[in-house]
Scaffold this active site. Structure first.
Site, mmCIF file in Angstrom:
data_model
loop_
_atom_site.group_PDB
_atom_site.id
_atom_site.type_symbol
_atom_site.label_atom_id
_atom_site.label_comp_id
_atom_site.label_asym_id
_atom_site.label_seq_id
_atom_site.Cartn_x
_atom_site.Cartn_y
_atom_site.Cartn_z
ATOM 1 N N ASN A 47 -5.581 73.466 64.533
ATOM 2 C CA ASN A 47 -7.150 73.363 64.329
ATOM 3 C C ASN A 47 -7.521 74.393 65.298
ATOM 4 O OD1 ASN A 47 -7.411 71.816 66.946
ATOM 5 N ND2 ASN A 47 -6.106 70.535 65.635
ATOM 6 N N ASP A 97 -3.587 65.288 62.360
ATOM 7 C CA ASP A 97 -3.369 64.100 61.887
ATOM 8 C C ASP A 97 -1.890 64.100 60.895
ATOM 9 O OD1 ASP A 97 -5.630 62.725 62.745
ATOM 10 O OD2 ASP A 97 -6.902 63.730 61.193
ATOM 11 N N PRO A 117 2.113 60.273 64.663
ATOM 12 C CA PRO A 117 1.534 59.092 65.497
ATOM 13 C C PRO A 117 0.364 59.152 66.014
ATOM 14 C CG PRO A 117 3.227 60.430 66.799
ATOM 15 C CD PRO A 117 3.043 61.076 65.377
ATOM 16 N N ASP A 118 -0.375 58.109 66.075
ATOM 17 C CA ASP A 118 -1.639 58.001 67.045
ATOM 18 C C ASP A 118 -1.334 57.871 68.486
ATOM 19 O OD1 ASP A 118 -4.072 57.398 68.106
ATOM 20 O OD2 ASP A 118 -4.876 57.467 65.976
ATOM 21 N N ILE A 119 -1.637 58.983 69.060
ATOM 22 C CA ILE A 119 -1.208 58.994 70.712
ATOM 23 C C ILE A 119 -1.946 58.125 71.418
ATOM 24 C CG2 ILE A 119 -1.001 60.278 72.703
ATOM 25 C CD1 ILE A 119 -0.431 62.571 70.744
HETATM 26 O O1 C5P Z 1 -8.658 59.413 64.811
HETATM 27 P P1 C5P Z 1 -9.262 60.748 65.352
HETATM 28 O O2 C5P Z 1 -8.493 61.752 65.324
HETATM 29 O O3 C5P Z 1 -10.535 61.035 64.997
HETATM 30 O O4 C5P Z 1 -9.579 60.208 66.769
HETATM 31 C C1 C5P Z 1 -9.778 60.949 67.923
HETATM 32 C C2 C5P Z 1 -9.209 60.401 69.146
HETATM 33 O O5 C5P Z 1 -7.951 59.969 69.083
HETATM 34 C C3 C5P Z 1 -9.224 61.515 70.038
HETATM 35 O O6 C5P Z 1 -9.412 61.054 71.241
HETATM 36 C C4 C5P Z 1 -7.657 62.108 69.907
HETATM 37 O O7 C5P Z 1 -7.260 62.682 71.185
HETATM 38 C C5 C5P Z 1 -7.005 60.788 69.741
HETATM 39 N N1 C5P Z 1 -5.859 61.147 68.738
HETATM 40 C C6 C5P Z 1 -4.514 60.921 69.094
HETATM 41 N N2 C5P Z 1 -3.641 60.932 68.376
HETATM 42 C C7 C5P Z 1 -3.664 61.487 67.124
HETATM 43 C C8 C5P Z 1 -4.986 61.452 66.630
HETATM 44 C C9 C5P Z 1 -6.001 61.444 67.600
HETATM 45 O O8 C5P Z 1 -4.280 60.573 70.444
HETATM 46 N N3 C5P Z 1 -2.851 61.414 66.206
#
Ligand code: C5P
Length: 420
Positions: free
Chosen positions: A217, A286, A314-316
């Site tokens: 991105n 994502d 994974p959502d970090i």
């Molecule tokens: O869910 P979204 O991507 O919009 O959320 C944004 C927040 O989540 C940001 O702080 C981003 O750094 C974090 N994030 C993350 N891991 C992901 C997706 C988003 O840490 N896979």
């Protein structure tokens, strides 16, 4: 009382159509309690009368180097010593060139050489002039000489062109001055972060498809790096986990370079138990390819479409923010960023709750003059204390100044939560 009370600001004005904005800036500064002295070049006086500034600041306007009457009042050396901060807005391309070569042919350039005060320049000019290699070279030279360059704003210009080169609005320049004084009270601020460990993610991630291609991105990493710089300046121990970007790691910051979301998660999890505050500023992809091809994917002559199967990354942030029963090792205080193109505030607040965060910074990336790639930003900070959500808008400013403001606010909120 404001942070500008009795601060001594020398406002330099050079000849450009944007000089009228400086009148509004002078008014805002005086209203906030600053002492303002104005120095105008000859060119500036062709656009705005000195009398305007005299009336707004209550002080005589300084225009000449060899004016015996002015020298008998506050002479140029005295004026140079008087200032806490010199801001020149607008700064023309010509003035930049003269300052870059150390010239002192008029009062304003002489003051810049004679003063020990920080000098902040707000360039304003036609977009082609701003992009010209000579101006860009002068910008770098000036930065090397210790001048601070306030990034020009983008948009429609007085000449009809569109691009970077506009003088930021008076409110943005005012915020700049305010945050300069806020973050330059070292005794007060340096202590704020001492003993705290902060981990910050920044930049994009790249998700490989094959050995030569990837999904990614437009994140430049500028906001995350600005936060890391501010955190280090405030005395915290900073770990920056950075995706691939084109930026220099700020002084005093430890940086781990990663490429993919999985690598970023691994680096963050390693630091989880030694992190007090976790700030997720990275634009994490994502999804990633389910399988990465060993060899370059070849174009097929008989195939007009290519279907890629992606799987969720994974959502970090959510992983770091997950509640834990371990009292010895509580979860870090977690801050997210929400870059949105619509319903910015609603989405941000939903993420604050759903990801179990303490704070979130909402950022409208549908506006190209702020957000991704830009040097400026305008955000809203939401903080959560139990069921209560507090909304704190931070007006348009450079990412550097916003990083400082955000970090001060986050550290103050973190400490407040520790006490409660
Ligand atoms: O869910 P979204 O991507 O919009 O959320 C944004 C927040 O989540 C940001 O702080 C981003 O750094 C974090 N994030 C993350 N891991 C992901 C997706 C988003 O840490 N896979």
């Amino acid at each position: 009382m404001t942070g500008l009370n009795n601060k001594r600001l020398l406002l330099g004005i050079s000849g450009g159509i944007a000089a009228y904005k400086s009148a509004f800036l002078a008014r805002l500064l005086v209203k906030a309690g600053a002492q303002v002295r104005v120095v105008m070049t000859q060119g500036a006086q062709a656009f705005v009368q000195p009398l305007t500034f005299q009336a707004l600041t209550g002080n005589p306007v300084h225009t000449g180097l060899l004016d015996p009457e002015a020298e008998a009042g506050m002479g140029h050396i005295e004026l140079a010593r008087w200032a806490d901060l010199i801001m020149i807005a607008p700064t023309t391309a010509d003035l930049m060139a003269r300052l870059a070569t150390g010239q002192a042919g008029d009062l304003l350039t002489t003051l810049c050489l004679a003063s020990k005060a920080p000098v902040h320049l707000a360039p304003a000019m036609n977009q082609a002039m701003w992009q010209h290699p000579a101006t860009q070279r002068n910008t770098h030279l000036l930065e090397e000489l210790g001048y601070t360059i306030i990034p020009p704003a983008e948009g429609e210009q007085a000449c009809g062109d569109v691009g970077a080169g506009r003088l930021p609005e008076p409110e943005a320049l005012f915020n700049w001055v305010e945050s300069f004084f806020q973050t330059n009270q070292p005794k007060l601020t340096k202590k704020l972060g001492e003993g705290l460990r902060i981990t910050i993610t920044a930049g994009p991630t790249q998700e490989p498809l094959d050995p030569v291609r990837y999904l990614s991105n437009h994140s430049s990493g500028k906001m995350g790096y600005a936060l890391a710089a501010a955190a280090a300046e405030l005395g915290t121990e900073v770990q920056l986990i950075s995706g691939p970007v084109n930026l220099t790691v700020p002084a005093g910051v430890n940086c781990t370079q990663v490429i993919t979301a999985e690598q970023m998660l691994e680096a963050c999890e390693k630091l989880r138990s030694t992190t007090d505050i976790f700030i997720a500023c990275a634009a994490v992809a994502d999804y990633r390819a389910e399988a990465v091809a060993d060899q370059k994917l070849k174009k097929q002559a008989n195939q007009d479409e290519l279907v890629l199967k992606l799987v969720k990354n994974p959502d970090i942030l959510a992983t770091m923010a997950k509640a834990t029963d371990n009292k010895q090792q509580p979860r870090p205080f977690c801050v997210g960023f929400a870059a949105e193109t619509q319903q910015v505030e609603d989405y941000a607040q939903n993420k604050l709750i759903n990801k179990n965060l303490d704070a979130i910074v909402a950022n409208d990336v549908s506006d190209s003059s702020i957000g991704f790639g830009s040097d400026q930003n305008r955000v809203i900070l939401f903080t959560r204390s139990g069921k209560q959500i507090n909304r704190d808008p931070l007006p348009l400013n450079s990412k550097q100044a916003l990083g400082q403001q955000l970090m001060l606010k986050l550290l103050a909120f973190y400490k407040e939560q520790q006490i409660l």
